[in-house]
Design an enzyme around this catalytic site. Structure first.
Site, PDB file in Angstrom:
ATOM      1  N   THR A 217       0.820  -1.216   0.000  1.00 47.33           N
ATOM      2  CA  THR A 217       0.000   0.000   0.000  1.00 47.33           C
ATOM      3  C   THR A 217       0.853   1.265   0.000  1.00 47.33           C
ATOM      4  O   THR A 217       1.880   1.334   0.670  1.00 47.33           O
ATOM      5  CB  THR A 217      -0.925  -0.002   1.235  1.00 47.33           C
ATOM      6  OG1 THR A 217      -1.636  -1.231   1.269  1.00 47.33           O
ATOM      7  CG2 THR A 217      -1.912   1.148   1.204  1.00 47.33           C
ATOM      8  N   GLU A 218       0.383   2.269  -0.774  1.00 47.20           N
ATOM      9  CA  GLU A 218       1.036   3.581  -0.802  1.00 47.20           C
ATOM     10  C   GLU A 218      -0.013   4.653  -0.498  1.00 47.20           C
ATOM     11  O   GLU A 218      -1.207   4.382  -0.613  1.00 47.20           O
ATOM     12  CB  GLU A 218       1.657   3.818  -2.188  1.00 47.20           C
ATOM     13  CG  GLU A 218       2.718   2.778  -2.509  1.00 47.20           C
ATOM     14  CD  GLU A 218       3.451   3.053  -3.809  1.00 47.20           C
ATOM     15  OE1 GLU A 218       3.168   4.071  -4.475  1.00 47.20           O
ATOM     16  OE2 GLU A 218       4.328   2.237  -4.141  1.00 47.20           O
ATOM     17  N   PRO A 219       0.427   5.863  -0.170  1.00 48.60           N
ATOM     18  CA  PRO A 219      -0.559   6.890   0.184  1.00 48.60           C
ATOM     19  C   PRO A 219      -1.604   7.109  -0.908  1.00 48.60           C
ATOM     20  O   PRO A 219      -2.767   7.365  -0.618  1.00 48.60           O
ATOM     21  CB  PRO A 219       0.291   8.149   0.384  1.00 48.60           C
ATOM     22  CG  PRO A 219       1.635   7.629   0.750  1.00 48.60           C
ATOM     23  CD  PRO A 219       1.802   6.337   0.021  1.00 48.60           C
TER      24      PRO A 219
ATOM     25  N   ALA B 127      -2.188   4.788  -3.420  1.00 48.80           N
ATOM     26  CA  ALA B 127      -2.566   3.505  -4.031  1.00 48.80           C
ATOM     27  C   ALA B 127      -2.844   2.474  -2.944  1.00 48.80           C
ATOM     28  O   ALA B 127      -1.926   1.882  -2.394  1.00 48.80           O
ATOM     29  CB  ALA B 127      -1.466   3.006  -4.962  1.00 48.80           C
ATOM     30  N   GLY B 128      -4.136   2.306  -2.631  1.00 48.03           N
ATOM     31  CA  GLY B 128      -4.531   1.286  -1.659  1.00 48.03           C
ATOM     32  C   GLY B 128      -5.123   0.103  -2.401  1.00 48.03           C
ATOM     33  O   GLY B 128      -4.413  -0.787  -2.873  1.00 48.03           O
TER      34      GLY B 128
ATOM     35  N   GLU C 142      -3.757 -15.710   2.296  1.00 49.60           N
ATOM     36  CA  GLU C 142      -4.131 -14.909   3.466  1.00 49.60           C
ATOM     37  C   GLU C 142      -5.649 -14.921   3.653  1.00 49.60           C
ATOM     38  O   GLU C 142      -6.152 -15.029   4.772  1.00 49.60           O
ATOM     39  CB  GLU C 142      -3.621 -13.477   3.278  1.00 49.60           C
ATOM     40  CG  GLU C 142      -3.859 -12.591   4.487  1.00 49.60           C
ATOM     41  CD  GLU C 142      -3.357 -11.173   4.270  1.00 49.60           C
ATOM     42  OE1 GLU C 142      -2.221 -11.016   3.791  1.00 49.60           O
ATOM     43  OE2 GLU C 142      -4.095 -10.232   4.556  1.00 49.60           O
ATOM     44  N   ARG C 143      -6.384 -14.839   2.528  1.00 51.45           N
ATOM     45  CA  ARG C 143      -7.854 -14.821   2.626  1.00 51.45           C
ATOM     46  C   ARG C 143      -8.382 -16.135   3.181  1.00 51.45           C
ATOM     47  O   ARG C 143      -9.323 -16.155   3.971  1.00 51.45           O
ATOM     48  CB  ARG C 143      -8.452 -14.549   1.237  1.00 51.45           C
ATOM     49  CG  ARG C 143      -8.313 -13.108   0.853  1.00 51.45           C
ATOM     50  CD  ARG C 143      -8.710 -12.860  -0.573  1.00 51.45           C
ATOM     51  NE  ARG C 143      -8.566 -11.447  -0.871  1.00 51.45           N
ATOM     52  CZ  ARG C 143      -8.092 -10.966  -1.997  1.00 51.45           C
ATOM     53  NH1 ARG C 143      -7.710 -11.788  -2.953  1.00 51.45           N
ATOM     54  NH2 ARG C 143      -7.977  -9.671  -2.178  1.00 51.45           N
TER      55      ARG C 143
ATOM     56  N   ARG D  95     -31.159 -18.724  29.763  1.00 52.06           N
ATOM     57  CA  ARG D  95     -31.841 -17.508  30.219  1.00 52.06           C
ATOM     58  C   ARG D  95     -33.361 -17.708  30.163  1.00 52.06           C
ATOM     59  O   ARG D  95     -33.927 -17.879  29.061  1.00 52.06           O
ATOM     60  CB  ARG D  95     -31.422 -16.332  29.323  1.00 52.06           C
ATOM     61  CG  ARG D  95     -32.114 -15.035  29.631  1.00 52.06           C
ATOM     62  CD  ARG D  95     -31.627 -14.434  30.900  1.00 52.06           C
ATOM     63  NE  ARG D  95     -32.234 -13.137  31.162  1.00 52.06           N
ATOM     64  CZ  ARG D  95     -32.351 -12.593  32.355  1.00 52.06           C
ATOM     65  NH1 ARG D  95     -31.897 -13.247  33.416  1.00 52.06           N
ATOM     66  NH2 ARG D  95     -32.884 -11.410  32.515  1.00 52.06           N
TER      67      ARG D  95
HETATM   68  C1  LIG Z   1      -4.012  -1.378  10.507  1.00 49.05           C
HETATM   69  C2  LIG Z   1      -3.643  -1.559   9.065  1.00 49.05           C
HETATM   70  C3  LIG Z   1      -2.608  -2.400   8.711  1.00 49.05           C
HETATM   71  C4  LIG Z   1      -2.234  -2.556   7.372  1.00 49.05           C
HETATM   72  N1  LIG Z   1      -1.154  -3.340   7.055  1.00 49.05           N
HETATM   73  C5  LIG Z   1      -0.688  -3.350   5.783  1.00 49.05           C
HETATM   74  C6  LIG Z   1       0.537  -4.011   5.450  1.00 49.05           C
HETATM   75  O1  LIG Z   1       1.194  -4.646   6.284  1.00 49.05           O
HETATM   76  N2  LIG Z   1       0.993  -3.913   4.173  1.00 49.05           N
HETATM   77  C7  LIG Z   1       0.315  -3.232   3.201  1.00 49.05           C
HETATM   78  O2  LIG Z   1       0.791  -3.189   2.070  1.00 49.05           O
HETATM   79  N3  LIG Z   1      -0.866  -2.609   3.473  1.00 49.05           N
HETATM   80  C8  LIG Z   1      -1.369  -2.643   4.740  1.00 49.05           C
HETATM   81  N4  LIG Z   1      -2.557  -1.992   5.039  1.00 49.05           N
HETATM   82  C9  LIG Z   1      -3.251  -1.275   3.986  1.00 49.05           C
HETATM   83  C10 LIG Z   1      -4.547  -1.909   3.539  1.00 49.05           C
HETATM   84  O3  LIG Z   1      -4.307  -3.092   2.835  1.00 49.05           O
HETATM   85  C11 LIG Z   1      -5.239  -0.836   2.698  1.00 49.05           C
HETATM   86  O4  LIG Z   1      -5.784   0.046   3.634  1.00 49.05           O
HETATM   87  C12 LIG Z   1      -6.250  -1.372   1.764  1.00 49.05           C
HETATM   88  O5  LIG Z   1      -5.600  -1.928   0.632  1.00 49.05           O
HETATM   89  C13 LIG Z   1      -7.225  -0.290   1.322  1.00 49.05           C
HETATM   90  O6  LIG Z   1      -6.527   0.804   0.771  1.00 49.05           O
HETATM   91  P1  LIG Z   1      -6.879   2.318   1.207  1.00 49.05           P
HETATM   92  O7  LIG Z   1      -6.869   2.387   2.696  1.00 49.05           O
HETATM   93  O8  LIG Z   1      -5.993   3.224   0.430  1.00 49.05           O
HETATM   94  O9  LIG Z   1      -8.382   2.482   0.724  1.00 49.05           O
HETATM   95  P2  LIG Z   1      -8.895   3.055  -0.647  1.00 49.05           P
HETATM   96  O10 LIG Z   1      -8.264   2.329  -1.783  1.00 49.05           O
HETATM   97  O11 LIG Z   1      -8.782   4.541  -0.619  1.00 49.05           O
HETATM   98  O12 LIG Z   1     -10.420   2.649  -0.554  1.00 49.05           O
HETATM   99  C14 LIG Z   1     -11.310   3.291   0.385  1.00 49.05           C
HETATM  100  C15 LIG Z   1     -12.628   2.557   0.372  1.00 49.05           C
HETATM  101  O13 LIG Z   1     -13.235   2.650  -0.912  1.00 49.05           O
HETATM  102  C16 LIG Z   1     -13.567   1.350  -1.404  1.00 49.05           C
HETATM  103  N5  LIG Z   1     -13.353   1.284  -2.843  1.00 49.05           N
HETATM  104  C17 LIG Z   1     -12.241   1.655  -3.512  1.00 49.05           C
HETATM  105  N6  LIG Z   1     -12.414   1.455  -4.837  1.00 49.05           N
HETATM  106  C18 LIG Z   1     -13.648   0.948  -4.982  1.00 49.05           C
HETATM  107  C19 LIG Z   1     -14.398   0.529  -6.113  1.00 49.05           C
HETATM  108  N7  LIG Z   1     -13.920   0.589  -7.348  1.00 49.05           N
HETATM  109  N8  LIG Z   1     -15.651   0.053  -5.886  1.00 49.05           N
HETATM  110  C20 LIG Z   1     -16.154  -0.015  -4.648  1.00 49.05           C
HETATM  111  N9  LIG Z   1     -15.496   0.357  -3.537  1.00 49.05           N
HETATM  112  C21 LIG Z   1     -14.262   0.839  -3.714  1.00 49.05           C
HETATM  113  C22 LIG Z   1     -12.626   0.395  -0.682  1.00 49.05           C
HETATM  114  O14 LIG Z   1     -13.153  -0.934  -0.590  1.00 49.05           O
HETATM  115  C23 LIG Z   1     -12.516   1.051   0.688  1.00 49.05           C
HETATM  116  O15 LIG Z   1     -13.598   0.672   1.503  1.00 49.05           O
HETATM  117  C24 LIG Z   1      -2.965  -1.863   6.363  1.00 49.05           C
HETATM  118  C25 LIG Z   1      -4.040  -1.040   6.712  1.00 49.05           C
HETATM  119  C26 LIG Z   1      -4.377  -0.878   8.029  1.00 49.05           C
HETATM  120  C27 LIG Z   1      -5.514   0.043   8.372  1.00 49.05           C
END
Ligand SMILES: Cc1cc2nc3c(=O)[nH]c(=O)nc-3n(C[C@H](O)[C@H](O)[C@H](O)COP(=O)(O)OP(=O)(O)OC[C@H]3O[C@@H](n4cnc5c(N)ncnc54)[C@H](O)[C@@H]3O)c2cc1C
Length: 221
Positions: A14-16, A18-19, A132-133, A158
């Site tokens: 994950t990146e700021p 790109a999630g 993982e899933r 109860r």
């Molecule tokens: C406590 C914690 C630990 C983590 N550990 C790791 C780690 O070890 N390594 C790592 O790489 N990452 C890690 N992550 C990151 C995690 O995998 C990401 O948060 C995740 O991939 C979602 O990315 P984002 O937060 O940028 O959400 P975003 O991509 O911004 O999405 C926000 C929301 O919008 C929804 N959404 C986005 N696009 C769509 C679409 N097209 N249709 C419908 N819904 C959509 C998503 O489902 C989500 O609910 C961690 C996160 C947390 C909070």
């Protein structure tokens, strides 16, 4: 790793910016002789402070040089003990979870750190996420069964208006629904695990197993 001497605990995807949209990551890996030079940033990199090794996903070919966004991404196994140019900044969370922002500034890693074939990293990532899933689904199914059993015991013990609350349909139906959801998730979890063991595609099955496992668990609460 199995003996605990080497800790592989961290996965940097994950990146700021790109999630969920993993293929838009911006961290780059540029080949330079016998090394790759890494530049970029990761976020939410969990257990980094407790890990000797980091699996890192980076773009080794520019997005415009490849036909599909999933191409040109590579996976690297980085030894954090001997790599310079990597800085971690812990993120404070409300749960007991060690996670970080990680910065790569001209971090040089040996070419041998590449996992598999260059440019195929996205497929390796999906494969490991399936494992993982399946694991998370199994955890949720176990939790779900525990909650349903706890509920079953409580509703039969109860007594209200002279009879156990579990003799009322309004209590029985949601418990029965939660039970069926968890058992359906269990079947899908085993199907995903069988496909995974047979090295067959199991993306849909493992995602469904995890989602229904979580759903069953929530339903049982
Ligand atoms: C406590 C914690 C630990 C983590 N550990 C790791 C780690 O070890 N390594 C790592 O790489 N990452 C890690 N992550 C990151 C995690 O995998 C990401 O948060 C995740 O991939 C979602 O990315 P984002 O937060 O940028 O959400 P975003 O991509 O911004 O999405 C926000 C929301 O919008 C929804 N959404 C986005 N696009 C769509 C679409 N097209 N249709 C419908 N819904 C959509 C998503 O489902 C989500 O609910 C961690 C996160 C947390 C909070």
């Amino acid at each position: 790793m199995a003996s605990g001497e080497t800790r592989l605990q961290a996965f940097g995807v994950t990146e700021p910016t790109a999630g969920t949209d993993t293929t838009s990551i911006k961290t780059t890996a540029v080949r330079d002789g016998d090394e790759y030079v890494i530049n970029g940033q990761k976020i939410w990199t969990s257990r980094f402070q407790n890990s000797d090794l980091l699996l890192l996903l980076a773009r080794s070919r520019k997005r415009e040089e490849v036909a599909k966004p999933s191409q040109g991404l590579s996976l690297f196994l980085i030894d954090l003990r001997e790599t310079k140019g990597i800085t971690a900044v812990p993120i404070r969370t409300m749960v007991n979870h060690e996670t970080n922002e990680v910065f790569f500034d001209d971090a040089r890693i040996p070419a041998s750190a590449l996992v598999g074939t260059e440019g195929e990293g996205f497929h390796y990532l999906l494969d490991s996420l399936n494992a993982e899933r399946i694991l998370v689904a199994s955890e949720c199914i176990g939790d779900g069964r525990w909650f349903i059993e706890k509920t079953r015991r409580y509703t039969s013990e109860r007594v209200v208006f002279g009879r156990p609350i579990g003799s009322n349909q309004g209590i029985q139906f949601p418990v029965a629904r939660a039970h069926i959801n968890v058992e359906a998730a269990d079947l899908m979890r085993w199907r995903a695990a069988d496909l995974f063991d047979a090295h067959m595609p199991c993306g849909a099955e493992s995602q469904y197993g995890q989602a229904t496992g979580l759903g069953g668990l929530l339903g049982s609460r």
